[in-house]
Scaffold this motif. Structure first.
Motif, short mmCIF file in Angstrom:
data_model
loop_
_atom_site.label_atom_id
_atom_site.label_comp_id
_atom_site.label_asym_id
_atom_site.label_seq_id
_atom_site.Cartn_x
_atom_site.Cartn_y
_atom_site.Cartn_z
N MET A 180 0.85 -1.20 0.00
CA MET A 180 0.00 0.00 0.00
C MET A 180 0.89 1.25 0.00
N VAL A 181 0.58 2.18 -0.90
CA VAL A 181 1.35 3.42 -1.01
C VAL A 181 0.84 4.41 0.02
N ARG A 182 1.73 4.86 0.85
CA ARG A 182 1.34 5.83 1.89
C ARG A 182 1.51 7.24 1.35
N ARG A 183 0.58 8.10 1.74
CA ARG A 183 0.67 9.50 1.33
C ARG A 183 1.71 10.20 2.20
N VAL A 184 2.53 11.03 1.56
CA VAL A 184 3.60 11.74 2.26
C VAL A 184 3.46 13.24 2.00
N VAL A 185 3.66 14.03 3.06
CA VAL A 185 3.64 15.48 2.92
C VAL A 185 4.91 16.05 3.52
N ASP A 186 5.30 17.23 3.05
CA ASP A 186 6.45 17.95 3.61
C ASP A 186 5.94 18.95 4.64
N VAL A 187 6.53 18.92 5.81
CA VAL A 187 6.07 19.72 6.94
C VAL A 187 7.19 20.66 7.37
N LEU A 188 6.84 21.93 7.57
CA LEU A 188 7.81 22.91 8.07
C LEU A 188 7.65 23.01 9.58
N VAL A 189 8.74 22.75 10.28
CA VAL A 189 8.70 22.77 11.75
C VAL A 189 9.36 24.06 12.25
N PRO A 190 8.93 24.56 13.41
CA PRO A 190 9.40 25.86 13.90
C PRO A 190 10.76 25.80 14.57
N VAL A 191 11.78 25.40 13.80
CA VAL A 191 13.15 25.36 14.31
C VAL A 191 14.05 26.11 13.32
N ALA A 192 15.30 26.30 13.70
CA ALA A 192 16.21 27.13 12.89
C ALA A 192 16.75 26.37 11.69
N LEU A 193 15.85 25.93 10.82
CA LEU A 193 16.23 25.23 9.60
C LEU A 193 15.41 25.76 8.44
N ASP A 194 15.99 25.69 7.23
CA ASP A 194 15.27 26.15 6.04
C ASP A 194 14.43 25.05 5.41
N HIS A 195 14.84 23.81 5.58
CA HIS A 195 14.19 22.74 4.83
C HIS A 195 13.00 22.15 5.61
N THR A 196 12.16 21.42 4.88
CA THR A 196 11.02 20.74 5.49
C THR A 196 11.40 19.30 5.83
N TYR A 197 10.58 18.66 6.63
CA TYR A 197 10.70 17.24 6.94
C TYR A 197 9.51 16.51 6.31
N SER A 198 9.75 15.29 5.86
CA SER A 198 8.67 14.48 5.29
C SER A 198 8.03 13.62 6.37
N TYR A 199 6.69 13.59 6.36
CA TYR A 199 5.92 12.78 7.30
C TYR A 199 4.85 12.01 6.55
N ALA A 200 4.53 10.84 7.07
CA ALA A 200 3.45 10.05 6.51
C ALA A 200 2.12 10.51 7.08
N VAL A 201 1.09 10.46 6.22
CA VAL A 201 -0.25 10.87 6.64
C VAL A 201 -1.01 9.62 7.08
N PRO A 202 -1.47 9.55 8.32
CA PRO A 202 -2.21 8.37 8.78
C PRO A 202 -3.48 8.17 7.95
N GLU A 203 -3.87 6.95 7.80
CA GLU A 203 -5.07 6.63 7.03
C GLU A 203 -6.28 7.29 7.67
N GLY A 204 -7.08 7.94 6.83
CA GLY A 204 -8.29 8.59 7.31
C GLY A 204 -8.11 10.04 7.71
N MET A 205 -6.87 10.53 7.80
CA MET A 205 -6.64 11.94 8.16
C MET A 205 -6.67 12.79 6.90
N GLU A 206 -7.55 13.78 6.87
CA GLU A 206 -7.65 14.70 5.74
C GLU A 206 -6.65 15.83 5.95
#
Length: 723
Positions: free
Chosen positions: A1-27
């Motif tokens: 099963m292919v999991r949906r992935v999104v890039d998330v910007l976290v409030p720390v001293a970095l320019d880049h985003t982190y990738s996280y998996a989206v749990p099933e059923g979460m819009e």
């Protein structure tokens, strides 16, 4: 099963985003506010983008998003603004985004307990219980803390009656949202000039396209009431308005004027709000529940549902520059946000910044002029007191002509203001026996004597110590002398000169909260104070009906610090503070104590010739290539020891890319060479206006030496401070 992935910007001293998996059923969609695991903790973050092609090697190791907040998403306009500010200022994108999330606690609102009288009186009746039952005798639901306060009892008395069945605890209903501002609540009476200006700004607000207007009006001309008409037009169109003010100028007077025009006070946004109020106001703007917010510079990063207008009041004020964290100027970034959102921005001032004045002269900004005071009042007459010819008595700071003018004003039942932009009692304390000067232990700065607090205080790091009775160097007693004046020392001198006058000191270090400041300003406005003694706190937008005399104790104070904006800032500050006089009745009068009566700033103020001052200042900036005709960027290298800071600064300078359009000046020891125990060296970049300094800096830092250990590098594009 292919999991949906999104890039998330976290409030720390970095320019880049982190990738996280989206749990099933979460819009989820870009802009949603979420909670994600980061190392060993959970942080609030923002979904920045979809990631359709994640690294398959990491796919099974991706962490899931924990939770999605039930709040509106950050709109694409705000996310683009965050990216722009980060790119321009070289601030980490996560730290810029963090400013959009300073919203307090967004969790479920805590239940507020209420109490109601439901049962028989207790068998054991005490006076405290009787008072409480009398308060609750209407059988209505009362807030628990409010009922205890009204009855003058402790919460334990309430708990005891609850245990006996006399009272019952019920949750208080959630307070209803505040009523919306009514654009037709009051119809202002305008002069012909004000009416023309109001119609121009109304039309600007209705255009739904990017435009910048300079509302250029003399002090007391009614700029606030005029730009309220643009706010009213924005409300009529169902959109939101943001009014930025220097934080210290967020006065009850302004909020009352807003309520007089629109029937209700606006939402507020500043550092003095409680976490719960911040959360409530943040959510109200994000959902569109509220249409107007009045705030300090951080309101620029709120997630508006449908922003339609930005107003920057007192646009010239230095307080709009943030010098810690992400270094940005709120006035300039307000113009950027308006450009991205395709809306209008109004810059209001009686003394525009040179940058804004040049933009208006070149036609980039539309100038809307209010040339006269409202109600036919005259602008203050300004004179200099030449301290070379009429000096104060030895050890004193109020000259005889100024003292006489104050005595006359108070005798007429008017108010007078003594202005000195220096907090505390004295800027320096030394020993008359051995010459020892009291300095901060971790900064390159003298300790300021604060007699009201009985402390010697560093204004740069906050270090303080009790004022000793004897010199720590030579142990001589009663040998410590205060050198120079501060506002506290002026009050001491004024009390001796005018013993019957009711005086008040207004200084930021004496203000415990914005509410306390508002209460003191109300006392002045109601005429309960005869003599006001203040710092620049009194120069910002206040209206004191009985104030007709302003005495500037040291008009030369800001002119000798080597700042390229020194003349501009002195002109603006003195013009603004003298503009408090004569706004409602009588004739205003300003007296400038100076050793330089022939200085261009003094001559322009006395002659009332603002254009001559701007002509001279603009010509000088253009000749030397300083902003707005050139660009500056500052790099501050600091370390716990001097050799490390200086050595890294020299390596950094040697690694600067060669570009004929850019001068790299330094490194040189910063004027404030040590702050909080850190030694500081500065490099300054100077270039033509069209050069992309941000990209040059980015290339330089990528190829240059990297900070490590105790070294720190701060970058300030378009610096306002040169300390």
């Amino acid at each position: 099963m292919v999991r949906r992935v999104v890039d998330v910007l976290v409030p720390v001293a970095l320019d880049h985003t982190y990738s996280y998996a989206v749990p099933e059923g979460m819009e989820l969609a870009p802009g949603d506010v979420v909670i994600v695991p980061l190392a060993s903790r959970a942080v609030t973050a923002v979904v920045w983008a979809e990631n359709p092609s994640p690294d398959q090697r990491l796919h099974n190791r991706l962490k899931d998003i924990d939770e999605k907040y039930d709040v509106p998403p950050l709109r694409s306009e705000l996310r683009s603004f965050v990216d722009w500010v980060s790119n321009y200022t070289l601030s980490a994108r996560g730290m810029v985004m963090r400013m959009t999330l300073k919203m307090g606690d967004l969790g479920p609102e805590r239940m507020r307990p209420g109490v109601r009288l439901v049962g028989e009186p207790p068998k054991r009746m005490t006076p405290a219980r009787r008072r409480l039952i009398d308060v609750l005798s209407d059988s209505l639901l009362h807030g628990k803390s409010e009922a205890a306060r009204e009855a003058g009892v402790s919460p334990g008395v309430i708990d005891g009656l609850v245990d006996e069945g006399t009272l019952v605890v019920e949750p208080l209903p959630k307070p209803p949202p505040p009523p919306a501002p009514d654009p037709s609540f009051a119809s202002p009476e305008f002069s012909p000039e004000q009416q023309t200006a109001a119609e121009t700004l109304r039309a600007l607000a209705a255009r739904n396209e990017f435009a910048v207007a300079l509302l250029d009006g003399v002090t007391g001309s009614g700029k606030t009431e005029v730009y309220f008409e643009a706010v009213a037009e924005t409300i009529r169109r169902g959109r939101q308005a943001m009014i930025l003010m220097p934080e210290i100028a967020l006065t009850g007077q302004f909020l009352d004027r807003f309520a007089d025009r629109f029937g209700v006070r606006p939402l507020e946004w500043h550092s003095d709000l409680s976490p719960r109020t911040r959360a409530r106001n943040w959510a109200a703007m994000a959902s569109g529940e509220s249409q107007v917010v009045v705030g300090a510079r951080s309101a620029l990063f709120l997630p508006y549902a449908d922003l339609g207008l930005i107003v920057v009041d007192e646009e010239h004020d230095q307080a709009y520059k943030q010098d810690d964290g992400a270094h940005y100027h709120a006035r300039d970034m307000a113009v950027v946000r308006a450009s991205i959102a395709k809306i209008s921005v109004i810059l209001a001032s009686a003394t525009p910044s040179v940058e804004t004045e040049v933009n208006a002269r070149k036609g980039r900004y539309r100038r809307v002029v209010l040339p006269e005071r409202f109600g036919g009042q005259y602008l203050p007459n300004i004179e200099t007191i030449d301290l070379r010819r009429a000096p104060p008595a030895r050890g004193k700071f109020i000259s005889p002509p100024l003292a006489e003018a104050i005595q006359t004003a108070i005798g007429r039942g008017e108010q007078a203001l003594l202005f000195l932009n220096r907090r505390g009692y004295a800027p320096l304390t030394l020993c008359r026996s051995c010459g020892h000067r009291f300095a901060c232990t971790i900064c390159d700065a003298w300790l300021v004597d604060h007699r009201f607090r009985h402390r010697l205080v560093c204004h740069h790091c906050g270090f303080s110590m009790a004022r000793p009775h004897a010199c720590p160097q030579c142990q001589a007693e009663e040998s410590l002398a205060a050198i120079g004046p501060g506002v506290e020392r002026l009050q001491e001198e004024a009390a001796a000169l005018f013993p019957d006058a009711r005086s008040m000191v207004l200084s930021s270090d004496l203000i415990t909260s914005i509410e306390a400041m508002r209460a003191e300003l109300t006392e002045i406005a109601e005429g309960r104070v005869d003599l006001i003694i203040g710092t620049q706190l009194v120069a910002k937008g206040h209206h004191f009906p009985r104030l007709n005399l302003v005495g500037v104790v040291d008009a030369d104070l800001g002119l000798g610090n080597g700042d390229p904006r020194a003349a501009e800032r002195t002109f603006q500050l003195l013009n603004q503070v003298i503009g408090r006089a004569g706004r409602e009745q009588g004739h205003g009068h300003g007296l400038l104590q100076t050793h330089q009566p022939d200085h261009p700033v003094m001559k322009a103020l006395v002659a009332g010739d603002r254009e001559a001052f701007y002509d001279s200042e603009i010509a000088g900036r253009e000749r030397t290539g300083y902003p707005p005709f050139g660009r500056l960027a500052s790099l501050i290298v600091s370390a716990g020891d001097r050799p490390s800071a200086e050595g890294f600064a020299r390596k950094l300078a040697n690694a600067a890319p060669r570009d004929e359009r850019i001068q790299v000046l330094g490194p040189a020891e910063a004027p404030l060479a040590v702050i909080k125990g850190r030694y500081r060296f500065r490099l300054l970049l100077k270039s033509a206006r069209g050069v992309d300094l941000s990209q040059y800096l980015r290339d330089w830092l990528a190829s240059g030496p990297k900070t490590k250990g105790n070294l720190k590098l701060e970058i300030d594009v378009d610096p306002q401070s040169f300390l």
